[in-house]
Design a protein around this motif. Structure first.
Motif, mmCIF file in Angstrom:
data_model
loop_
_atom_site.group_PDB
_atom_site.id
_atom_site.type_symbol
_atom_site.label_atom_id
_atom_site.label_comp_id
_atom_site.label_asym_id
_atom_site.label_seq_id
_atom_site.Cartn_x
_atom_site.Cartn_y
_atom_site.Cartn_z
ATOM 1 N N VAL A 87 0.852 -1.178 0.000
ATOM 2 C CA VAL A 87 0.000 0.000 0.000
ATOM 3 C C VAL A 87 0.893 1.236 0.000
ATOM 4 N N GLN A 88 0.692 2.071 -0.989
ATOM 5 C CA GLN A 88 1.493 3.292 -1.115
ATOM 6 C C GLN A 88 0.852 4.425 -0.318
ATOM 7 N N CYS A 136 -2.714 12.356 3.994
ATOM 8 C CA CYS A 136 -2.007 11.130 3.633
ATOM 9 C C CYS A 136 -3.005 10.212 2.943
ATOM 10 N N ALA A 137 -2.748 9.941 1.682
ATOM 11 C CA ALA A 137 -3.641 9.093 0.899
ATOM 12 C C ALA A 137 -3.003 7.735 0.665
ATOM 13 N N ALA A 138 -3.763 6.698 0.941
ATOM 14 C CA ALA A 138 -3.292 5.329 0.740
ATOM 15 C C ALA A 138 -3.873 4.773 -0.551
ATOM 16 N N SER A 139 -3.051 4.096 -1.313
ATOM 17 C CA SER A 139 -3.521 3.496 -2.565
ATOM 18 C C SER A 139 -2.863 2.144 -2.778
ATOM 19 N N GLY A 140 -3.511 1.332 -3.554
ATOM 20 C CA GLY A 140 -3.035 -0.011 -3.836
ATOM 21 C C GLY A 140 -4.218 -0.877 -4.176
ATOM 22 N N SER A 141 -4.057 -2.172 -4.115
ATOM 23 C CA SER A 141 -5.152 -3.063 -4.460
ATOM 24 C C SER A 141 -5.396 -4.065 -3.347
ATOM 25 N N GLU A 157 -11.977 7.440 0.552
ATOM 26 C CA GLU A 157 -10.775 7.842 -0.177
ATOM 27 C C GLU A 157 -9.499 7.284 0.459
ATOM 28 N N ASN A 158 -9.663 6.509 1.527
ATOM 29 C CA ASN A 158 -8.484 5.957 2.235
ATOM 30 C C ASN A 158 -7.469 7.048 2.562
ATOM 31 N N THR A 159 -7.980 8.133 3.092
ATOM 32 C CA THR A 159 -7.129 9.288 3.384
ATOM 33 C C THR A 159 -7.284 9.695 4.841
ATOM 34 N N TYR A 195 -2.090 -2.409 7.431
ATOM 35 C CA TYR A 195 -3.219 -2.906 6.645
ATOM 36 C C TYR A 195 -3.225 -4.436 6.611
#
Length: 120
Positions: free
Chosen positions: A2-3, A22-27, A75-77, A99
Protein backbone atom coordinates in the motif's frame (compact mmCIF):
# COMPACT_ATOMS: atom_id res chain seq x y z
CA UNK A 1 2.30 -2.84 -0.99
CA UNK A 2 0.00 0.00 0.00
CA UNK A 3 1.49 3.29 -1.12
CA UNK A 4 1.20 6.37 1.08
CA UNK A 5 1.43 9.90 -0.29
CA UNK A 6 1.70 12.73 2.21
CA UNK A 7 1.22 16.42 1.61
CA UNK A 8 0.65 19.65 3.45
CA UNK A 9 3.85 20.34 5.34
CA UNK A 10 5.69 23.62 5.22
CA UNK A 11 6.86 26.66 7.11
CA UNK A 12 4.45 28.53 9.33
CA UNK A 13 4.73 31.13 12.06
CA UNK A 14 3.90 30.28 15.64
CA UNK A 15 0.15 30.39 16.17
CA UNK A 16 -0.54 29.43 12.59
CA UNK A 17 -2.19 26.37 11.10
CA UNK A 18 -1.39 23.59 8.66
CA UNK A 19 -3.31 20.61 7.38
CA UNK A 20 -1.54 17.38 6.53
CA UNK A 21 -2.99 14.73 4.25
CA UNK A 22 -2.01 11.13 3.63
CA UNK A 23 -3.64 9.09 0.90
CA UNK A 24 -3.29 5.33 0.74
CA UNK A 25 -3.52 3.50 -2.56
CA UNK A 26 -3.04 -0.01 -3.84
CA UNK A 27 -5.15 -3.06 -4.46
CA UNK A 28 -7.10 -5.42 -2.25
CA UNK A 29 -6.29 -4.15 1.20
CA UNK A 30 -8.17 -3.37 4.38
CA UNK A 31 -7.19 -0.49 6.58
CA UNK A 32 -8.12 -0.41 10.26
CA UNK A 33 -6.37 2.33 12.19
CA UNK A 34 -4.52 5.28 10.68
CA UNK A 35 -2.20 7.65 12.43
CA UNK A 36 0.38 10.39 12.47
CA UNK A 37 3.76 10.32 14.16
CA UNK A 38 6.53 12.89 14.22
CA UNK A 39 10.25 13.01 14.71
CA UNK A 40 12.04 16.16 15.77
CA UNK A 41 15.80 16.59 15.24
CA UNK A 42 17.74 14.52 17.75
CA UNK A 43 14.62 12.90 19.16
CA UNK A 44 12.80 9.61 18.78
CA UNK A 45 9.71 9.25 16.65
CA UNK A 46 6.61 9.84 18.74
CA UNK A 47 2.89 9.34 18.42
CA UNK A 48 0.85 12.40 17.50
CA UNK A 49 -2.62 10.99 16.90
CA UNK A 50 -4.46 7.91 15.73
CA UNK A 51 -7.96 7.22 14.48
CA UNK A 52 -9.76 3.90 14.19
CA UNK A 53 -11.94 2.90 11.28
CA UNK A 54 -14.88 3.66 13.55
CA UNK A 55 -13.64 7.17 14.20
CA UNK A 56 -12.27 6.78 17.71
CA UNK A 57 -9.30 9.08 18.23
CA UNK A 58 -6.26 9.20 20.45
CA UNK A 59 -3.88 12.15 20.88
CA UNK A 60 -0.57 12.85 22.49
CA UNK A 61 -1.03 15.13 25.49
CA UNK A 62 1.15 17.77 23.85
CA UNK A 63 -1.27 18.26 20.95
CA UNK A 64 -4.65 17.78 22.62
CA UNK A 65 -6.96 20.68 21.93
CA UNK A 66 -4.78 21.94 19.07
CA UNK A 67 -4.62 19.09 16.56
CA UNK A 68 -7.50 17.14 15.04
CA UNK A 69 -7.17 13.86 13.20
CA UNK A 70 -9.85 12.76 10.74
CA UNK A 71 -10.25 10.30 7.91
CA UNK A 72 -12.16 9.72 4.72
CA UNK A 73 -12.72 5.98 4.48
CA UNK A 74 -14.01 6.18 0.92
CA UNK A 75 -10.77 7.84 -0.18
CA UNK A 76 -8.48 5.96 2.23
CA UNK A 77 -7.13 9.29 3.38
CA UNK A 78 -6.18 10.53 6.81
CA UNK A 79 -5.84 14.19 7.74
CA UNK A 80 -4.20 16.10 10.54
CA UNK A 81 -5.44 19.62 11.16
CA UNK A 82 -2.85 21.47 13.22
CA UNK A 83 -3.83 24.75 14.85
CA UNK A 84 -2.03 27.04 17.29
CA UNK A 85 1.28 25.65 16.16
CA UNK A 86 4.30 26.07 18.39
CA UNK A 87 8.02 25.96 17.64
CA UNK A 88 8.20 22.66 19.52
CA UNK A 89 5.87 21.14 16.90
CA UNK A 90 8.69 21.43 14.38
CA UNK A 91 9.40 17.92 13.10
CA UNK A 92 9.03 15.56 10.20
CA UNK A 93 5.52 14.13 10.30
CA UNK A 94 4.90 10.57 9.13
CA UNK A 95 1.60 8.90 8.44
CA UNK A 96 1.27 5.32 9.58
CA UNK A 97 -1.21 3.00 7.91
CA UNK A 98 -0.99 -0.68 8.76
CA UNK A 99 -3.22 -2.91 6.64
CA UNK A 100 -4.57 -6.39 6.03
CA UNK A 101 -4.12 -8.20 2.75
CA UNK A 102 -4.73 -11.86 1.92
CA UNK A 103 -4.99 -12.74 5.58
CA UNK A 104 -1.70 -11.09 6.52
CA UNK A 105 -1.18 -8.03 8.68
CA UNK A 106 1.40 -5.52 7.45
CA UNK A 107 2.34 -3.29 10.37
CA UNK A 108 5.40 -1.53 8.99
CA UNK A 109 3.79 0.83 6.50
CA UNK A 110 5.00 4.40 6.82
CA UNK A 111 4.85 7.43 4.61
CA UNK A 112 8.05 9.17 3.54
CA UNK A 113 7.40 12.10 5.84
CA UNK A 114 6.51 15.75 5.40
CA UNK A 115 8.43 18.49 7.16
CA UNK A 116 6.69 21.00 9.38
CA UNK A 117 8.67 24.00 10.58
CA UNK A 118 7.17 26.46 13.03
CA UNK A 119 9.02 29.74 13.21
CA UNK A 120 8.92 31.70 16.43
Amino acid sequence: QVQLVESGGGLVQAGGSLRLSCAASGSTFLITSMGWYRQAPGKQRELVATISNGGSTNYADSVKGRFTISRDNAENTVYLQMNSLRPEDTAVYYCYVPYLRDGRYFDNNWGHGTRVTVDS
